[in-house]
Motif scaffolding. Structure first.
Motif, PDB file in Angstrom:
ATOM      1  N   ILE A   1      29.749  39.158   2.667  1.00 29.21           N
ATOM      2  CA  ILE A   1      29.675  37.997   3.765  1.00 29.21           C
ATOM      3  C   ILE A   1      28.445  38.433   4.536  1.00 29.21           C
ATOM      4  O   ILE A   1      27.421  37.607   5.101  1.00 29.21           O
ATOM      5  N   LEU A   2      28.231  39.403   4.951  1.00 31.45           N
ATOM      6  CA  LEU A   2      26.787  40.058   5.472  1.00 31.45           C
ATOM      7  C   LEU A   2      25.668  39.433   4.844  1.00 31.45           C
ATOM      8  O   LEU A   2      24.722  39.183   5.299  1.00 31.45           O
ATOM      9  N   LEU A   3      25.969  39.666   3.347  1.00 31.47           N
ATOM     10  CA  LEU A   3      24.800  39.582   2.487  1.00 31.47           C
ATOM     11  C   LEU A   3      24.553  37.986   2.497  1.00 31.47           C
ATOM     12  O   LEU A   3      23.271  37.627   2.639  1.00 31.47           O
ATOM     13  N   LEU A   4      25.466  37.271   2.570  1.00 35.25           N
ATOM     14  CA  LEU A   4      25.248  35.734   2.420  1.00 35.25           C
ATOM     15  C   LEU A   4      25.287  35.115   3.764  1.00 35.25           C
ATOM     16  O   LEU A   4      25.261  33.721   3.903  1.00 35.25           O
ATOM     17  N   CYS A   5      25.299  35.808   4.946  1.00 36.46           N
ATOM     18  CA  CYS A   5      25.387  35.333   5.987  1.00 36.46           C
ATOM     19  C   CYS A   5      24.252  34.405   6.513  1.00 36.46           C
ATOM     20  O   CYS A   5      22.921  34.915   6.504  1.00 36.46           O
ATOM     21  N   PRO A   6      24.364  33.043   6.794  1.00 37.05           N
ATOM     22  CA  PRO A   6      23.199  32.058   6.905  1.00 37.05           C
ATOM     23  C   PRO A   6      22.526  32.439   8.478  1.00 37.05           C
ATOM     24  O   PRO A   6      21.460  31.761   8.482  1.00 37.05           O
ATOM     25  N   PHE A   7      23.009  32.961   9.555  1.00 42.87           N
ATOM     26  CA  PHE A   7      22.561  33.106  10.735  1.00 42.87           C
ATOM     27  C   PHE A   7      21.532  34.105  10.679  1.00 42.87           C
ATOM     28  O   PHE A   7      21.308  35.056   9.649  1.00 42.87           O
ATOM     29  N   ASN A   8      20.514  34.235  11.847  1.00 34.10           N
ATOM     30  CA  ASN A   8      19.385  34.730  11.860  1.00 34.10           C
ATOM     31  C   ASN A   8      19.714  36.158  12.598  1.00 34.10           C
ATOM     32  O   ASN A   8      19.452  36.429  13.629  1.00 34.10           O
ATOM     33  N   ILE A   9      20.561  37.068  11.800  1.00 32.65           N
ATOM     34  CA  ILE A   9      20.891  38.638  12.181  1.00 32.65           C
ATOM     35  C   ILE A   9      20.736  39.173  10.973  1.00 32.65           C
ATOM     36  O   ILE A   9      20.743  38.816   9.787  1.00 32.65           O
ATOM     37  N   LEU A  10      20.877  40.480  11.325  1.00 28.85           N
ATOM     38  CA  LEU A  10      20.737  41.295  10.157  1.00 28.85           C
ATOM     39  C   LEU A  10      19.354  41.191   9.111  1.00 28.85           C
ATOM     40  O   LEU A  10      19.768  40.961   7.857  1.00 28.85           O
ATOM     41  N   TYR A  11      18.427  41.000   9.440  1.00 27.65           N
ATOM     42  CA  TYR A  11      17.269  40.728   8.662  1.00 27.65           C
ATOM     43  C   TYR A  11      17.602  39.695   7.686  1.00 27.65           C
ATOM     44  O   TYR A  11      17.689  40.045   6.548  1.00 27.65           O
ATOM     45  N   ARG A  12      17.707  38.518   8.364  1.00 28.60           N
ATOM     46  CA  ARG A  12      18.066  37.520   7.387  1.00 28.60           C
ATOM     47  C   ARG A  12      16.746  37.032   6.317  1.00 28.60           C
ATOM     48  O   ARG A  12      17.029  36.780   5.146  1.00 28.60           O
ATOM     49  N   SER A  13      15.504  37.182   6.772  1.00 29.70           N
ATOM     50  CA  SER A  13      14.364  37.040   6.015  1.00 29.70           C
ATOM     51  C   SER A  13      14.484  38.078   4.837  1.00 29.70           C
ATOM     52  O   SER A  13      14.210  37.249   3.582  1.00 29.70           O
ATOM     53  N   SER A  14      14.737  38.922   4.931  1.00 37.20           N
ATOM     54  CA  SER A  14      14.957  40.121   3.821  1.00 37.20           C
ATOM     55  C   SER A  14      16.203  39.855   3.067  1.00 37.20           C
ATOM     56  O   SER A  14      16.086  40.026   1.745  1.00 37.20           O
ATOM     57  N   ARG A  15      17.204  39.356   3.489  1.00 38.34           N
ATOM     58  CA  ARG A  15      18.356  38.999   2.835  1.00 38.34           C
ATOM     59  C   ARG A  15      17.975  37.727   1.708  1.00 38.34           C
ATOM     60  O   ARG A  15      18.434  37.704   0.540  1.00 38.34           O
ATOM     61  N   PHE A  16      17.282  36.937   2.564  1.00 34.48           N
ATOM     62  CA  PHE A  16      17.117  35.699   1.699  1.00 34.48           C
ATOM     63  C   PHE A  16      16.063  35.935   0.608  1.00 34.48           C
ATOM     64  O   PHE A  16      16.295  35.513  -0.514  1.00 34.48           O
ATOM     65  N   PHE A  17      15.212  36.956   0.560  1.00 38.20           N
ATOM     66  CA  PHE A  17      14.260  37.480  -0.231  1.00 38.20           C
ATOM     67  C   PHE A  17      14.892  38.066  -1.512  1.00 38.20           C
ATOM     68  O   PHE A  17      14.653  37.835  -2.502  1.00 38.20           O
ATOM     69  N   LEU A  18      15.987  38.864  -1.102  1.00 38.68           N
ATOM     70  CA  LEU A  18      16.634  39.527  -2.066  1.00 38.68           C
ATOM     71  C   LEU A  18      17.470  38.580  -2.936  1.00 38.68           C
ATOM     72  O   LEU A  18      17.759  38.446  -4.127  1.00 38.68           O
ATOM     73  N   LEU A  19      18.308  37.594  -2.137  1.00 38.53           N
ATOM     74  CA  LEU A  19      18.886  36.646  -2.854  1.00 38.53           C
ATOM     75  C   LEU A  19      18.130  35.621  -3.826  1.00 38.53           C
ATOM     76  O   LEU A  19      18.516  35.123  -5.014  1.00 38.53           O
ATOM     77  N   THR A  20      16.968  35.262  -3.171  1.00 39.65           N
ATOM     78  CA  THR A  20      16.022  34.447  -4.007  1.00 39.65           C
ATOM     79  C   THR A  20      15.647  35.299  -5.397  1.00 39.65           C
ATOM     80  O   THR A  20      15.657  34.531  -6.409  1.00 39.65           O
ATOM     81  N   THR A  21      15.477  36.434  -5.192  1.00 40.22           N
ATOM     82  CA  THR A  21      14.734  37.230  -6.429  1.00 40.22           C
ATOM     83  C   THR A  21      15.882  37.587  -7.350  1.00 40.22           C
ATOM     84  O   THR A  21      15.949  37.185  -8.617  1.00 40.22           O
ATOM     85  N   LEU A  22      17.170  37.703  -6.758  1.00 40.16           N
ATOM     86  CA  LEU A  22      18.239  37.939  -7.623  1.00 40.16           C
ATOM     87  C   LEU A  22      18.686  36.477  -8.352  1.00 40.16           C
ATOM     88  O   LEU A  22      19.150  36.663  -9.557  1.00 40.16           O
ATOM     89  N   PHE A  23      18.449  35.455  -7.652  1.00 43.68           N
ATOM     90  CA  PHE A  23      18.769  34.174  -8.507  1.00 43.68           C
ATOM     91  C   PHE A  23      17.493  34.140  -9.575  1.00 43.68           C
ATOM     92  O   PHE A  23      18.116  33.424 -10.725  1.00 43.68           O
ATOM     93  N   HIS A  24      16.283  34.342  -9.421  1.00 45.37           N
ATOM     94  CA  HIS A  24      15.371  34.450 -10.366  1.00 45.37           C
ATOM     95  C   HIS A  24      15.851  34.995 -11.534  1.00 45.37           C
ATOM     96  O   HIS A  24      15.733  34.683 -12.611  1.00 45.37           O
TER      97      HIS A  24
END
Length: 761
Positions: free
Chosen positions: A495-518
């Motif tokens: 839940i914390l990893l996929l949280c869409p709100f701008n908390i807990l370094y959202r940009s870094s989590r989004f970067f990780l998820l995008t790279t994982l998706f690739h």
């Protein structure tokens, strides 16, 4: 802070060799200073000279400026020590300084100093000239992109043409949506490339910006949208090529938004280049000034003024192209990408410096203390209750240990990555550029350390709460709440990893998820460094993925209240046990296939063969672990040995760039960032030993450890090996960038011009 350290801290790591070698020149001046002290005569009549100055003629309290300047210049000419000759006019780009005090003792050392100084000036001047030439050429490309963008905007926003654009007649400002010209009328007169050009003030003296002319839209006949960026492979790319120009030039608001976003990022990156170039010029000119002041101080000469005049007249000291380009970029970016809001525009253009917060250090220390206390409590509880000798020990290890080992693998990998971040920073490895992190958003080692010990605290708390070995005598089961703690913790992390709100370094989590998706969708996307780097990390977490599979089986098909399941004897579970282990290597294999297709590099084919052998080795070892047959043992031996030897060679030679016989550092490489060579040899030995940790699964060593514990130890050793590999792999990548002075990432541009395609063909 001394200037030498300040220069080292502020220089661009990839351009380190192009900066003035301040430390070498400073050390050479120390040698000259030592020589001067040795040759200084002890019987110099200093007191007599001081006394004679008392009888010198008085020149008056008030002197005219021209008389003082004349006497000062005459004195300089008489005592001039150097004569600098610039050879810029004949195209050689060199500077030659003649030392005029050749008759003095130790003059050869000072002559050598100026030879080194001239060489450094020629080097930095040539490098700066080449980089300015590059940014000027890129400015022309961005200008053409802006012309196409503005014409595309007019088409997409359906601006009305009330008059013919080709004529000199005017159209009202309200014909353009947003009123951009009216809100920025003072800046329009200064911007030559603006699409909304001001007309002659005489036609409308009250409001000179009330009427404008639309930009020419003829440029759209010579461009097409660039769809080759991040295009799925291979069918979508073929379909894209087969599309005609009219289909590609779809004038929609969605395409306009994408184009604007791409160009905005291109301008931000371009402005960053200009800032680095300006800082490069400033630091080098300052370094020459500092080193000449030291020279004058040591030799008691007045050569700094003459030499700095040459530095100021050189290209690096006098060229103002970068400053003008920065002003133009600022004006363009503020007008077209920030809605004429200067504060917002400059906040986007300037690099965002990351602030170190004390709360991070405090929370990290708190969680470190909690982890240490909980670990000690866990050891005391096991010893006090004599849990290791109870009947439920085997059942606990079979059913519960795989659940908690997942957190152990993740925490260990995060701690290893924390160490990598710290060492990369100490060795000035530009990992933020290599990984493609946005400025100011990449996590530092403190943040990763905080998350590591935070997760460790939660996991240890769950273990202690779930450590009870005794069943309820009436129901024969365990407490459902404590048995569900591992699953709840996994769900919390997700839940914390996929949280869409701008908390807990959202940009870094989004970067990780995008790279994982690739990584998951390989080979559908173009492979970048962060993609295959993350895929390599996943290959070291095979046991963690198997633990996730066990979660599904234990809580989905088992009786978790009784700590019983039939996972290990289930054919479906065993089948996915193979598949889960092969998925990370398969993803990495497909990435090699995509890179081979894009780059036509045969080395990517060999790299793919390495991962194919690893897949076969992992599957045969897994089959032997389940079947224990002699045939599986032979196959496991054969393919595991081949994969380990191939992988070891690739790690040391290709990924790390070591084992070069003819290098300056024998059996290493020419350039090393770690000052101790023994570190590299120790890392190579450790890599070989840890690469063959699979021998335990084949040779069946009889150790007094449970099978699950032994499996966890082997998996942890692989994670540690991966951490060692990470450091030297990124060091080699950084040095390759340094060799090519590659300090900027390439940003895809939205438009392709027809003449650019013809030139490339």
């Amino acid at each position: 802070m001394k200037f030498g350290k300040e220069l080292a801290a502020q220089m661009v790591p990839e351009w380190q060799a192009a900066y003035m070698d301040y430390s070498s020149l400073k050390n050479f001046l120390k040698e000259i200073h030592a020589l001067k002290q040795k040759s200084r005569q002890a019987d110099a009549p200093t007191s007599l000279q001081q006394a004679l100055t008392l009888y010198r003629g008085f020149s008056g309290l008030i002197q005219r400026q021209n008389q003082r300047a004349t006497s000062f210049d005459d004195h300089d000419i008489e005592n001039q020590a150097i004569l600098v000759d610039s050879m810029q006019g004949n195209g050689s780009g060199k500077y030659v300084t003649t030392f005029l005090m050749a008759a003095e003792e130790g003059a050869e050392y000072e002559h050598e100093f100026f030879r080194m100084l001239d060489s450094e000036l020629s080097k930095v001047d040539k490098f700066y000239r080449s980089k300015v030439k590059e940014v000027v050429a890129e400015a022309e490309i961005l200008t053409k992109q802006m012309d196409a963008f503005i014409a595309f905007r007019i088409k997409a926003e359906k601006v009305e043409k009330k008059f013919d654009v080709s004529s000199d007649k005017m159209i009202p400002t309200n014909a353009v949506q947003g009123g951009r010209a009216g809100s920025n009328k003072h800046n329009d007169a200064k911007q030559s490339n603006d699409s909304l050009q001001e007309i002659d003030h005489e036609d409308n003296p009250k409001n000179p910006a009330a009427c404008i002319r639309l930009a020419s839209q003829e440029v759209l006949n010579r461009v097409r949208l660039n769809r080759d960026i991040q295009v799925p492979f291979p069918a979508a790319k073929v379909n894209c090529v087969s599309m005609n120009k009219q289909t590609q030039m779809n004038f929609t608001k969605g395409n306009l938004t994408k184009i604007q976003k791409q160009l905005k990022q291109a301008f931000i990156e371009y402005y960053y280049k200009l800032r680095l170039l300006k800082n490069y010029s400033f630091l080098n000119v300052l370094a020459f000034s500092k080193i000449m002041k030291k020279y004058d101080k040591i030799t008691s000469r007045r050569a700094a003024k003459h030499y700095m005049r040459t530095v100021d007249d050189s290209y690096i000291g006098s060229a103002d192209e970068v400053t003008k380009l920065m002003e133009r970029v600022e004006a363009t970016f503020i007008k077209h990408f920030s809605n004429s809001n200067r504060s917002k525009g400059m906040n986007n253009l300037r690099p965002k410096s990351k602030k170190e917060r004390h709360i991070i250090s405090f929370c990290t220390g708190f969680f470190v203390g909690c982890t240490a206390a909980l670990t000690l409590a866990l050891i005391l509880i096991i010893h006090a209750r004599d849990i290791l000798n109870k009947e439920g020990r085997a059942q606990y290890m079979e059913s519960m240990f795989p659940l908690y080992s997942l957190f152990g693998f993740v925490v260990l990998h995060m701690l290893v990555y924390t160490g990598n971040l710290y060492l990369w920073r100490r060795c000035r490895i530009n990992y933020t550029f290599i990984f493609g992190f946005k400025q100011g958003t990449g996590l530092g080692f403190r943040e990763v350390l905080l998350f590591s010990f935070g997760l460790a605290t939660l996991a240890l708390t769950s273990v202690i709460s779930n450590l009870d070995m005794e069943m309820d005598p009436k129901t024969g089961d365990y407490k459902a709440l404590t048995e569900l703690l591992p699953l709840a913790l996994v769900m919390l992390v997700m839940i914390l990893l996929l949280c869409p709100f701008n908390i807990l370094y959202r940009s870094s989590r989004f970067f990780l998820l995008t790279t994982l998706f690739h990584c998951i969708c390989a080979p559908l996307y173009k492979v970048r460094f962060q993609d295959f780097f993350l895929a390599d990390q996943l290959t070291s977490e095979v046991q963690a993925f198997r633990s996730l599979e066990y979660y599904i089986c234990h809580y989905g098909w088992g009786d978790y209240k009784l700590r019983q399941n039939t996972c290990k004897s289930n054919d479906v579970f065993n089948t996915f046990y193979f598949i889960i282990a092969a998925i990370p290597y398969w993803s990495r294999l497909l990435q090699c296939v995509r890179r081979f297709y894009d780059e036509k590099d045969p080395m990517q084919g060999y790299n793919g063969l390495k991962y194919f052998l690893t897949i076969v080795a992992v599957c045969t070892r897994t089959a032997y672990g389940l079947d224990r047959g002699d045939s599986w043992k032979t196959l496991a031996w054969t393919f595991s040995a081949m994969a380990a030897i191939f992988g070891t060679y690739w790690d040391l030679v290709i990924d790390w760039g070591l084992l070069q016989r003819k290098s300056r550092n024998r059996w290493l490489r020419n350039k090393l960032l770690v000052p101790y060579k023994s570190v590299y040899f120790a890392a190579m030995v450790l890599n070989v030993l840890l690469r063959f940790a699979w021998l335990q699964t084949v040779l069946n060593f009889h150790l007094s450890l449970h099978r699950e514990t032994l499996t966890a130890i082997v998996a942890s050793l692989e994670i540690i090996r991966r951490g060692i590999w990470n450091f030297f792999r990124l060091e080699n990548e950084h040095l390759n960038n340094v060799g090519k002075f590659r300090a900027f990432k390439s940003v895809p541009l939205p438009f392709n011009y027809d003449e650019d395609e013809d030139r490339s063909d």
